[in-house]
Design a protein around this motif. Structure first.
Motif, mmCIF file in Angstrom:
data_model
loop_
_atom_site.group_PDB
_atom_site.id
_atom_site.type_symbol
_atom_site.label_atom_id
_atom_site.label_comp_id
_atom_site.label_asym_id
_atom_site.label_seq_id
_atom_site.Cartn_x
_atom_site.Cartn_y
_atom_site.Cartn_z
ATOM 1 N N ARG A 28 0.827 -1.203 0.000
ATOM 2 C CA ARG A 28 0.000 0.000 0.000
ATOM 3 C C ARG A 28 0.866 1.259 0.000
ATOM 4 O O ARG A 28 0.574 2.227 -0.709
ATOM 5 C CB ARG A 28 -0.923 -0.034 1.219
ATOM 6 C CG ARG A 28 -1.892 1.143 1.300
ATOM 7 C CD ARG A 28 -1.365 2.200 2.254
ATOM 8 N NE ARG A 28 -2.165 3.394 2.259
ATOM 9 C CZ ARG A 28 -1.796 4.532 2.808
ATOM 10 N NH1 ARG A 28 -0.608 4.620 3.422
ATOM 11 N NH2 ARG A 28 -2.559 5.599 2.767
ATOM 12 N N PHE A 32 -8.722 0.661 -9.429
ATOM 13 C CA PHE A 32 -7.385 1.157 -9.096
ATOM 14 C C PHE A 32 -6.414 0.948 -10.252
ATOM 15 O O PHE A 32 -5.669 1.860 -10.628
ATOM 16 C CB PHE A 32 -6.883 0.459 -7.834
ATOM 17 C CG PHE A 32 -5.411 0.585 -7.604
ATOM 18 C CD1 PHE A 32 -4.832 1.804 -7.278
ATOM 19 C CD2 PHE A 32 -4.580 -0.527 -7.732
ATOM 20 C CE1 PHE A 32 -3.467 1.916 -7.077
ATOM 21 C CE2 PHE A 32 -3.219 -0.425 -7.535
ATOM 22 C CZ PHE A 32 -2.663 0.800 -7.207
ATOM 23 N N LEU A 71 -12.887 -3.097 -6.898
ATOM 24 C CA LEU A 71 -12.058 -1.960 -6.480
ATOM 25 C C LEU A 71 -10.652 -2.062 -7.073
ATOM 26 O O LEU A 71 -10.059 -1.043 -7.464
ATOM 27 C CB LEU A 71 -11.982 -1.911 -4.952
ATOM 28 C CG LEU A 71 -13.277 -1.550 -4.221
ATOM 29 C CD1 LEU A 71 -13.081 -1.666 -2.712
ATOM 30 C CD2 LEU A 71 -13.732 -0.144 -4.596
ATOM 31 N N ALA A 72 -10.123 -3.269 -7.154
ATOM 32 C CA ALA A 72 -8.794 -3.449 -7.747
ATOM 33 C C ALA A 72 -8.802 -3.078 -9.232
ATOM 34 O O ALA A 72 -7.842 -2.476 -9.740
ATOM 35 C CB ALA A 72 -8.329 -4.893 -7.560
ATOM 36 N N TRP A 91 -9.224 0.756 -2.144
ATOM 37 C CA TRP A 91 -8.856 -0.546 -2.714
ATOM 38 C C TRP A 91 -8.112 -1.398 -1.692
ATOM 39 O O TRP A 91 -8.404 -2.593 -1.545
ATOM 40 C CB TRP A 91 -7.995 -0.351 -3.957
ATOM 41 C CG TRP A 91 -7.129 -1.541 -4.282
ATOM 42 C CD1 TRP A 91 -7.543 -2.768 -4.706
ATOM 43 C CD2 TRP A 91 -5.711 -1.612 -4.172
ATOM 44 N NE1 TRP A 91 -6.463 -3.602 -4.875
ATOM 45 C CE2 TRP A 91 -5.325 -2.921 -4.552
ATOM 46 C CE3 TRP A 91 -4.718 -0.703 -3.798
ATOM 47 C CZ2 TRP A 91 -3.996 -3.335 -4.560
ATOM 48 C CZ3 TRP A 91 -3.397 -1.112 -3.818
ATOM 49 C CH2 TRP A 91 -3.046 -2.411 -4.193
ATOM 50 N N TRP A 92 -7.166 -0.784 -0.985
ATOM 51 C CA TRP A 92 -6.351 -1.575 -0.060
ATOM 52 C C TRP A 92 -7.170 -2.059 1.134
ATOM 53 O O TRP A 92 -7.002 -3.207 1.575
ATOM 54 C CB TRP A 92 -5.157 -0.755 0.419
ATOM 55 C CG TRP A 92 -4.167 -1.587 1.177
ATOM 56 C CD1 TRP A 92 -3.918 -1.562 2.519
ATOM 57 C CD2 TRP A 92 -3.322 -2.594 0.638
ATOM 58 N NE1 TRP A 92 -2.964 -2.487 2.840
ATOM 59 C CE2 TRP A 92 -2.573 -3.136 1.703
ATOM 60 C CE3 TRP A 92 -3.107 -3.092 -0.645
ATOM 61 C CZ2 TRP A 92 -1.645 -4.151 1.533
ATOM 62 C CZ3 TRP A 92 -2.182 -4.105 -0.821
ATOM 63 C CH2 TRP A 92 -1.461 -4.621 0.248
ATOM 64 N N LEU A 102 -8.598 6.494 -3.777
ATOM 65 C CA LEU A 102 -8.895 5.197 -4.392
ATOM 66 C C LEU A 102 -7.903 4.133 -3.939
ATOM 67 O O LEU A 102 -8.275 2.963 -3.783
ATOM 68 C CB LEU A 102 -8.876 5.333 -5.920
ATOM 69 C CG LEU A 102 -9.221 4.071 -6.712
ATOM 70 C CD1 LEU A 102 -10.590 3.538 -6.316
ATOM 71 C CD2 LEU A 102 -9.164 4.344 -8.213
ATOM 72 N N ALA A 149 -13.717 -6.445 -3.533
ATOM 73 C CA ALA A 149 -12.279 -6.166 -3.612
ATOM 74 C C ALA A 149 -11.775 -6.264 -5.048
ATOM 75 O O ALA A 149 -10.925 -5.463 -5.472
ATOM 76 C CB ALA A 149 -11.519 -7.146 -2.719
#
Length: 302
Positions: free
Chosen positions: A200, A280, A276-277, A229-230, A225, A273
């Motif tokens: 991260r 990103f 979101l990845a 994401w993390w 973001l 997840a």
């Protein structure tokens, strides 16, 4: 006969010491110059160029050794530069990672369907279910598990390759601003416990370097973001491991049903997840592509 003092000059008969040695024997006698000294003085008088200088140089000079033959002056070589930084397009890898992440989400949906089918059978345990239904449930669980493992391995490999590339490009966009080296973009994922925050930190640094103004304050294109994401990735990873362990330890019907419910929650978190990845990856890839377009002459597309 020879002088009894110096045993060099001759003396007249009846004398035993020469005129040069006489002052030493008799201090009142006038001193006589040695013939060699007299000759040198006469030569100096007749040849002014051979006369020594009036004032002698009394300074002490350090002896200087003659230079050794074949040696040259020592020249210090410049400090060797760091790794060569060349922009390489992350677009192709970014597309590949996005597709794989979406397939991971599809795999999670399939796993959720298999888990729901298993839960249905557990609800029918009191009234009974057929052998065919049990075999179908086991087969679905096995197929989805193999599918998930294969997708995870492929996604992890391609994602880390993409992550290393955007980290390398960051050295061109904002040289000297990143704390961790490029190797951490790969090795940071495999450090026990610390792997939950090292990647991260690298992602935040790469995000800052990839902005239109790498040296602007954080409020300029903030890395919100990255944080979202993390958090989604860490929560989904930790909870899925917890749900898997609960399912492995389940023995009774009630425990299996409870564990399956946790697996379903884990599937939902993994889907979030993955989405979101994708966001990103696409955003950071776009940022670097836009930034590299301003340096088109230095960009190497691969």
């Amino acid at each position: 006969m020879l002088c009894s003092g110096c045993r060099e000059d001759t003396v007249a008969a009846g004398e035993d010491i020469c005129a040069r040695c006489l002052p030493a024997a008799d201090p009142s006698a006038p001193a006589a110059s040695h013939p060699a000294t007299v000759g040198a003085s006469q030569q100096a008088a007749s040849d002014p160029a051979a006369s020594p200088p009036a004032a002698a140089d009394t300074r002490v000079r350090a002896p200087q050794a003659p230079p050794a033959p074949g040696l040259r002056p020592v020249v210090q070589a410049p400090v060797a530069p760091g790794p060569l930084s060349v922009l390489r397009s992350p677009v192709g890898l970014g597309h590949a990672v996005s597709v794989l992440l979406l397939l991971v989400a599809v795999g999670e949906i399939a796993a959720a369907v298999a888990a729901l089918n298993l839960r249905r059978l557990m609800d029918l345990a009191t009234v009974g279910y057929s052998e065919e239904d049990a075999e179908l449930a086991d087969r679905l669980l096995l197929i989805t598990s193999v599918f998930q493992v294969a997708l995870y391995v492929a996604t992890v490999v391609v994602f880390i390759v993409w992550f290393h590339r955007v980290r390398s490009n960051a050295d061109v966009f904002a040289p000297g601003t990143l704390e961790r080296g490029r190797g951490w973009a790969i090795g940071g994922w495999f450090v026990p416990v610390a792997g939950l925050w090292i990647p991260r930190g690298i992602a935040v640094e790469v995000w800052r370097a990839s902005r239109t103004d790498p040296f602007a304050p954080d409020r300029h294109e903030p890395h919100t973001l990255v944080n979202v994401w993390w958090v989604g990735f860490v929560v989904a990873t930790v909870f899925t491991r917890y749900a898997d362990r609960a399912y492995d330890d389940a023995g009774t019907t009630e425990q299996i049903i409870s564990a399956v419910d946790r697996l379903l929650v884990g599937n939902g978190l993994q889907i979030v997840a993955a989405v979101l990845a994708v966001l990103f990856v696409r955003r950071l890839t776009h940022m670097q592509h836009t930034n590299a377009s301003k340096r088109a002459g230095r960009t190497v597309a691969v």
